[in-house]
Design a protein around this motif. Structure first.
Motif, PDB file in Angstrom:
ATOM      1  N   MET A   1       0.847  -1.191   0.000  1.00  0.00           N
ATOM      2  CA  MET A   1       0.000   0.000   0.000  1.00  0.00           C
ATOM      3  C   MET A   1       0.889   1.249   0.000  1.00  0.00           C
ATOM      4  O   MET A   1       1.925   1.288   0.645  1.00  0.00           O
ATOM      5  N   ASN A   2       0.460   2.268  -0.761  1.00  0.00           N
ATOM      6  CA  ASN A   2       1.175   3.538  -0.764  1.00  0.00           C
ATOM      7  C   ASN A   2       0.175   4.659  -0.977  1.00  0.00           C
ATOM      8  O   ASN A   2      -0.923   4.447  -1.476  1.00  0.00           O
ATOM      9  N   PHE A   3       0.560   5.869  -0.553  1.00  0.00           N
ATOM     10  CA  PHE A   3      -0.306   7.013  -0.797  1.00  0.00           C
ATOM     11  C   PHE A   3       0.449   8.044  -1.629  1.00  0.00           C
ATOM     12  O   PHE A   3       1.675   8.019  -1.717  1.00  0.00           O
ATOM     13  N   VAL A   4      -0.297   8.963  -2.222  1.00  0.00           N
ATOM     14  CA  VAL A   4       0.253   9.915  -3.189  1.00  0.00           C
ATOM     15  C   VAL A   4       0.154  11.326  -2.622  1.00  0.00           C
ATOM     16  O   VAL A   4      -0.849  11.688  -2.003  1.00  0.00           O
ATOM     17  N   SER A   5       1.207  12.096  -2.815  1.00  0.00           N
ATOM     18  CA  SER A   5       1.179  13.518  -2.485  1.00  0.00           C
ATOM     19  C   SER A   5       1.799  14.286  -3.648  1.00  0.00           C
ATOM     20  O   SER A   5       2.412  13.692  -4.542  1.00  0.00           O
ATOM     21  N   TYR A   6       1.630  15.603  -3.635  1.00  0.00           N
ATOM     22  CA  TYR A   6       2.176  16.438  -4.706  1.00  0.00           C
ATOM     23  C   TYR A   6       2.993  17.573  -4.090  1.00  0.00           C
ATOM     24  O   TYR A   6       2.573  18.192  -3.115  1.00  0.00           O
ATOM     25  N   VAL A   7       4.156  17.796  -4.662  1.00  0.00           N
ATOM     26  CA  VAL A   7       5.050  18.859  -4.194  1.00  0.00           C
ATOM     27  C   VAL A   7       5.118  19.934  -5.267  1.00  0.00           C
ATOM     28  O   VAL A   7       5.470  19.646  -6.420  1.00  0.00           O
ATOM     29  N   SER A   8       4.790  21.153  -4.909  1.00  0.00           N
ATOM     30  CA  SER A   8       4.880  22.286  -5.839  1.00  0.00           C
ATOM     31  C   SER A   8       6.205  22.997  -5.625  1.00  0.00           C
ATOM     32  O   SER A   8       6.694  23.105  -4.495  1.00  0.00           O
ATOM     33  N   GLN A   9       6.763  23.483  -6.716  1.00  0.00           N
ATOM     34  CA  GLN A   9       8.032  24.208  -6.602  1.00  0.00           C
ATOM     35  C   GLN A   9       8.053  25.372  -7.572  1.00  0.00           C
ATOM     36  O   GLN A   9       7.543  25.277  -8.695  1.00  0.00           O
ATOM     37  N   ASN A  10       8.631  26.494  -7.147  1.00  0.00           N
ATOM     38  CA  ASN A  10       8.833  27.653  -8.022  1.00  0.00           C
ATOM     39  C   ASN A  10      10.262  28.163  -7.920  1.00  0.00           C
ATOM     40  O   ASN A  10      10.540  29.310  -8.251  1.00  0.00           O
ATOM     41  N   ILE A  11      11.145  27.291  -7.444  1.00  0.00           N
ATOM     42  CA  ILE A  11      12.557  27.675  -7.322  1.00  0.00           C
ATOM     43  C   ILE A  11      13.205  27.753  -8.703  1.00  0.00           C
ATOM     44  O   ILE A  11      13.886  28.719  -9.038  1.00  0.00           O
ATOM     45  N   ILE A  12      12.996  26.691  -9.502  1.00  0.00           N
ATOM     46  CA  ILE A  12      13.503  26.669 -10.882  1.00  0.00           C
ATOM     47  C   ILE A  12      12.287  26.684 -11.804  1.00  0.00           C
ATOM     48  O   ILE A  12      11.551  25.695 -11.880  1.00  0.00           O
ATOM     49  N   GLN A  13      12.075  27.787 -12.487  1.00  0.00           N
ATOM     50  CA  GLN A  13      10.876  27.945 -13.308  1.00  0.00           C
ATOM     51  C   GLN A  13      11.227  27.879 -14.792  1.00  0.00           C
ATOM     52  O   GLN A  13      12.325  28.213 -15.208  1.00  0.00           O
ATOM     53  N   GLY A  14      10.246  27.457 -15.587  1.00  0.00           N
ATOM     54  CA  GLY A  14      10.439  27.385 -17.027  1.00  0.00           C
ATOM     55  C   GLY A  14       9.716  26.193 -17.616  1.00  0.00           C
ATOM     56  O   GLY A  14       9.290  25.274 -16.884  1.00  0.00           O
ATOM     57  N   PRO A  15       9.576  26.150 -18.943  1.00  0.00           N
ATOM     58  CA  PRO A  15       8.829  25.060 -19.589  1.00  0.00           C
ATOM     59  C   PRO A  15       9.494  23.695 -19.451  1.00  0.00           C
ATOM     60  O   PRO A  15       8.821  22.676 -19.584  1.00  0.00           O
ATOM     61  N   ASN A  16      10.781  23.681 -19.181  1.00  0.00           N
ATOM     62  CA  ASN A  16      11.482  22.399 -19.078  1.00  0.00           C
ATOM     63  C   ASN A  16      11.541  21.860 -17.650  1.00  0.00           C
ATOM     64  O   ASN A  16      12.191  20.833 -17.396  1.00  0.00           O
ATOM     65  N   PHE A  17      10.879  22.544 -16.729  1.00  0.00           N
ATOM     66  CA  PHE A  17      10.943  22.143 -15.327  1.00  0.00           C
ATOM     67  C   PHE A  17       9.533  22.005 -14.762  1.00  0.00           C
ATOM     68  O   PHE A  17       8.704  22.915 -14.902  1.00  0.00           O
ATOM     69  N   ALA A  18       9.265  20.874 -14.164  1.00  0.00           N
ATOM     70  CA  ALA A  18       7.941  20.622 -13.591  1.00  0.00           C
ATOM     71  C   ALA A  18       7.678  21.557 -12.419  1.00  0.00           C
ATOM     72  O   ALA A  18       8.548  21.775 -11.578  1.00  0.00           O
ATOM     73  N   SER A  19       6.477  22.107 -12.377  1.00  0.00           N
ATOM     74  CA  SER A  19       6.089  22.953 -11.259  1.00  0.00           C
ATOM     75  C   SER A  19       5.355  22.153 -10.182  1.00  0.00           C
ATOM     76  O   SER A  19       5.156  22.628  -9.069  1.00  0.00           O
ATOM     77  N   ARG A  20       4.970  20.915 -10.543  1.00  0.00           N
ATOM     78  CA  ARG A  20       4.239  20.059  -9.605  1.00  0.00           C
ATOM     79  C   ARG A  20       4.748  18.623  -9.782  1.00  0.00           C
ATOM     80  O   ARG A  20       4.712  18.080 -10.878  1.00  0.00           O
ATOM     81  N   ILE A  21       5.242  18.035  -8.711  1.00  0.00           N
ATOM     82  CA  ILE A  21       5.873  16.719  -8.789  1.00  0.00           C
ATOM     83  C   ILE A  21       5.030  15.719  -8.008  1.00  0.00           C
ATOM     84  O   ILE A  21       4.684  15.940  -6.839  1.00  0.00           O
ATOM     85  N   GLU A  22       4.701  14.610  -8.651  1.00  0.00           N
ATOM     86  CA  GLU A  22       3.944  13.550  -7.977  1.00  0.00           C
ATOM     87  C   GLU A  22       4.907  12.692  -7.151  1.00  0.00           C
ATOM     88  O   GLU A  22       5.920  12.222  -7.654  1.00  0.00           O
ATOM     89  N   VAL A  23       4.590  12.506  -5.893  1.00  0.00           N
ATOM     90  CA  VAL A  23       5.428  11.711  -4.991  1.00  0.00           C
ATOM     91  C   VAL A  23       4.596  10.594  -4.385  1.00  0.00           C
ATOM     92  O   VAL A  23       3.510  10.835  -3.823  1.00  0.00           O
ATOM     93  N   ARG A  24       5.066   9.379  -4.531  1.00  0.00           N
ATOM     94  CA  ARG A  24       4.395   8.241  -3.905  1.00  0.00           C
ATOM     95  C   ARG A  24       5.232   7.725  -2.734  1.00  0.00           C
ATOM     96  O   ARG A  24       6.450   7.688  -2.801  1.00  0.00           O
ATOM     97  N   HIS A  25       4.532   7.311  -1.692  1.00  0.00           N
ATOM     98  CA  HIS A  25       5.180   6.925  -0.436  1.00  0.00           C
ATOM     99  C   HIS A  25       5.072   5.412  -0.247  1.00  0.00           C
ATOM    100  O   HIS A  25       3.976   4.850  -0.324  1.00  0.00           O
ATOM    101  N   PHE A  26       6.216   4.791   0.023  1.00  0.00           N
ATOM    102  CA  PHE A  26       6.268   3.339   0.199  1.00  0.00           C
ATOM    103  C   PHE A  26       6.989   3.007   1.503  1.00  0.00           C
ATOM    104  O   PHE A  26       7.862   3.756   1.954  1.00  0.00           O
ATOM    105  N   LYS A  27       6.672   1.861   2.064  1.00  0.00           N
ATOM    106  CA  LYS A  27       7.452   1.320   3.160  1.00  0.00           C
ATOM    107  C   LYS A  27       8.653   0.586   2.582  1.00  0.00           C
ATOM    108  O   LYS A  27       8.665   0.217   1.407  1.00  0.00           O
TER     109      LYS A  27
END
Length: 797
Positions: free
Chosen positions: A1-27
């Protein structure tokens, strides 16, 4: 079992850089599944066959235990939770091959090529992967220790840095290789914030972003590989990483600056005049300076330079008066910390080996075979040794140490508490080696300790050079080195060539420096180690290097409460045997808004001030030492297990004979009643066979009994200065004569002891003690040794 969270970032901006990253959590048990979800069929096929970078970072608790591992690609990440069972259950974890192969640098997964999954020759389109990050040498050691997996990866800090011992920070690499407009401090902040989950994931994500844009360097970089070491070497590096972690934990991430003046320059920048060396604003890439005005508005800038007491800050458009300045962010590592990190990195990369280091082998691997230590450069002549011993006038134990130092022993450990002539013994040993033209390095943990040795050598006409940093010397401590000015070399004035360096040191074969200064890369560049090789190394007070070993939180709380309640407006000082305790008491006093500067000392730094350093011209010729004193002294003993140095009369003497009016000892009750029972401090609480007080202590309860039920404050009775006797303490054993309240006789000496004044009922109530009267005509049985050790003790009524 795992759950999903999302991390937003605006440190490095631009079309080649994701502004929202999907993170899944595992044991940990499902780490193989986590890696497959992260990499299988997710990355485009790499035609150049360079390994695809995967960012990695660790999350740790205060004990250094890994709590989670973060892995990241450009658009997704995983968090793998680690607990105590992760190592125990390693062999029973199913489907773990994907995780283990990634950690070992052997991972290969199918690419995301949209056409048929197989090539013309029937092979699948596969990508190989490499783990990348910062402080990867530490990461590798910790993964093996707490997760039980071998590691192979690339350290980004040393990837493109032109100086091997000066790795680039994440912020510098991002602004230099990823995107120039990015604020480096915001990037570095992700590495400085503990307990922030978003910052934890972003460390891994930023690492892979950097590696993506340094693919050529990443591909050619030497991998860090824990399989390069044997089990004994692993134990060594694990100890190093743990100790380094503990030291780093003690470093503040935010500090208040102390300044006396601020002036605006023509270019708009600000010159801040610091008024305290320890808290001065330093130039540091990873720190931000925040100025707060009287209206409460905050302005952020950086320190651009420092000279003497002045720090230059970036231009600020400020309206109003600056009320306070604080510095936020991680401190730059010291030279010795940089060198240690560089050694760890090189060993794990296979570029260096412990087996070729005589010093490391001597202390950490003495059982290794086939090692011959270098021969001595000279054999001491007996007539020279005898002449030096006669001139030095050493006692029996000091002379034994000096003679032992002239033998073929590779290591000599001298247990020298303060006051036993440790510095005098070092001077005698150095004098003998100097007369035989033997190269010697003498180092200590602090500039104060090195300076004291220099004065002792100067007094005995030993030829030496002392190297001091410009930062410590200029405008701050020049007056400390008046007597040895001709022997002093500033580190910023080291010449560039071997020939010039040889002219500078002349015939000196003895070099003094701090432990940190010994790691200065400039020594190697100017050829100093070739001119004066480290054949003989004297480390003074090496115990202070492990600053994290001795802390007593209960006593710290009590000391701060004492100062806050009674002594904040008095001429007081706090003395403690250990640097860690001193530093934490300073920090707590400062947090409470109490006087802390020049108020808290370890025993060595308070035992005396050289007369050479007195500023007044008429006092410059005062020989050796002028004793440091305060009206009131508070002593924190720290120890709760074994007495240690507290069993030595001289150490106790230094700690407890520096008050003019009053002395308070803070100690642990169980310790004084148990393993510390036979120390002089505990003796003050005993009674003789007639049940009369033997300098009976009064116990005050100035601490929170719920928090620290076993911390006690011992307020000692009054003995006037006239009770001082010149006879050495070890010559006076057993119980001394009986003393009347108005004086008594000991041999041919008269010991004056004024009557002990009872405390007022109001004062008794404040302290929570009972009143024990000792009026004129009543007898007190006192150990003469105690009188010698504690002449100025006083009850503060």
């Amino acid at each position: 079992m795992n759950f999903v969270s999302y991390v937003s970032q605006n440190i490095i901006q631009g079309p080649n850089f994701a502004s929202r990253i999907e993170v899944r959590h595992f044991k940990r048990r499902f780490a193989g599944e986590a890696v497959r979800w992260l990499l299988e069929g997710q990355m485009p096929w790499n035609r150049h066959q360079h390994p695809v970078p995967v960012g990695i970072t660790l999350d740790q608790d205060s004990s250094q235990q890994i709590t989670a591992i973060a892995l990241s690609t450009p658009t997704r990440g995983v968090s793998i939770a680690i607990d105590a069972s992760s190592l125990r259950d390693l062999k029973t974890i199913p489907n773990d091959k994907s995780f283990l192969s990634l950690m070992r640098g052997e991972a290969a997964f199918r690419s995301s090529k949209k056409m048929d999954w197989t090539c013309e020759d029937g092979e699948e389109y596969m990508n190989s992967f490499v783990l990348v990050g910062f402080d990867v040498a530490r990461t590798a050691v910790l993964l093996l220790k707490y997760v039980g997996v071998r590691f192979k990866g690339v350290d980004l800090g040393s990837l493109i840095s032109p100086e091997a011992m000066s790795p680039w920070t994440p912020g510098r690499l991002v602004s230099g290789r990823v995107k120039q407009e990015v604020d480096p401090w915001r990037v570095d902040k992700c590495w400085d914030e503990s307990g922030n989950e978003d910052a934890f994931y972003l460390r891994a994500w930023i690492s892979q972003c950097i590696a993506e844009r340094c693919q050529t360097e990443t591909h050619s970089a030497t991998r860090i590989d824990t399989s390069n070491l044997n089990p004994k070497e692993h134990e060594c590096v694990q100890d190093f990483v743990w100790e380094s972690f503990q030291v780093d934990q003690l470093k503040p991430r935010e500090a208040q600056a102390s300044f006396s003046d601020i002036t605006r320059r023509r270019d708009g920048r600000l010159d801040v005049t610091n008024d305290n060396y320890k808290s001065k604003i330093r130039r540091c890439q990873r720190q931000q300076v925040i100025a707060t005005t009287t209206t409460g508005r905050e302005y952020s800038t950086r320190a651009h330079g420092i000279k003497g007491k002045k720090t230059t800050l970036g231009a600020l458009d400020i309206s109003g008066h600056i009320q306070s300045i604080r510095v936020v962010g991680r401190q730059e590592p010291t030279n010795s910390e940089r060198l240690a990190e560089f050694l760890l990195l090189c060993v794990l990369q296979g570029k260096k080996t412990f087996q070729k280091s005589p010093f490391i082998r001597l202390f950490w691997f003495p059982s290794w075979k086939k090692f011959r230590p270098p021969a001595d450069s000279a054999t001491p002549r007996e007539e020279v040794v005898q002449r030096v011993l006669e001139d030095a006038r050493l006692n029996e134990s000091q002379e034994a140490v000096v003679r032992k130092a002239q033998t073929n022993e590779r290591v000599l450990v001298v247990h020298g508490p303060p006051g036993t002539g440790k510095t005098t013994t070092i001077a005698a040993i150095s004098r003998i080696w100097d007369l035989h033209d033997c190269p010697v390095w003498i180092i200590a943990h602090s500039n104060v300790a090195v300076k004291n040795i220099a004065l002792s050598l100067h007094k005995r006409q030993v030829d030496f050079k002392i190297i001091v940093s410009k930062e410590f010397y200029e405008e701050w401590h020049e007056h400390h080195y008046v007597a040895v000015e001709d022997n002093l070399i500033r580190s910023d004035e080291l010449p560039a060539s071997n020939v010039a360096m040889e002219r500078l040191i002349g015939g000196s074969c003895i070099i003094l420096s701090t432990l940190g200064m010994l790691s200065n890369p400039g020594f190697e560049q100017c050829g100093l180690f070739k001119l004066v090789p480290v054949e003989r190394l004297i480390v003074d007070e090496a115990s202070q290097i492990r600053i994290f070993e001795f802390l007593n939180d209960g006593e710290i709380f009590t000391v701060v409460n004492l100062v806050k309640t009674y002594y904040h407006s008095e001429d007081f000082a706090v003395i403690t045997p250990y640097d860690a305790q001193r530093g934490e008491i300073e920090r707590r006093l400062k947090a409470e808004g109490l006087r802390w500067e020049n108020s808290v000392f370890n025993v060595d730094s308070f035992q005396g001030t050289p007369g050479f350093f007195v500023k007044s011209p008429e006092l410059l010729k005062i020989p050796p030492y002028v004793g440091n004193e305060r009206n009131y002294i508070i002593v924190s003993l720290v120890r709760t297990d074994v007495p240690g140095f507290l069993t030595h009369m001289n150490r106790i003497n230094v700690m407890l004979t520096r008050c003019r009016k009053g002395l308070v000892i803070v100690a642990n009750r169980d310790f004084l009643n148990g393993k510390g029972y036979n120390t002089l401090v505990a003796t003050f609480g005993s009674k003789d066979k007639h049940d009369k007080p033997f300098l009976r202590p009064r116990i005050s309860r100035l601490m929170d009994p719920k928090r620290h039920p076993r911390s006690e404050c011992i307020v000692l009775p009054n003995l006037d200065r006239e009770a001082r006797v010149d006879t050495a303490p070890d010559e006076m054993t057993g119980a001394g004569p009986e003393l009347r309240g108005d004086g008594a006789t000991a041999g041919s000496r008269t010991l004056e002891m004024p009557r002990l004044q009872p405390l007022s009922p109001q004062r008794q109530g404040e302290l929570g003690i009972g009143n024990e009267r000792t009026g004129t005509g009543e007898w007190i049985k006192v150990s003469l040794a105690a009188i010698l050790a504690y002449p100025p003790l006083f009850v503060r009524a």
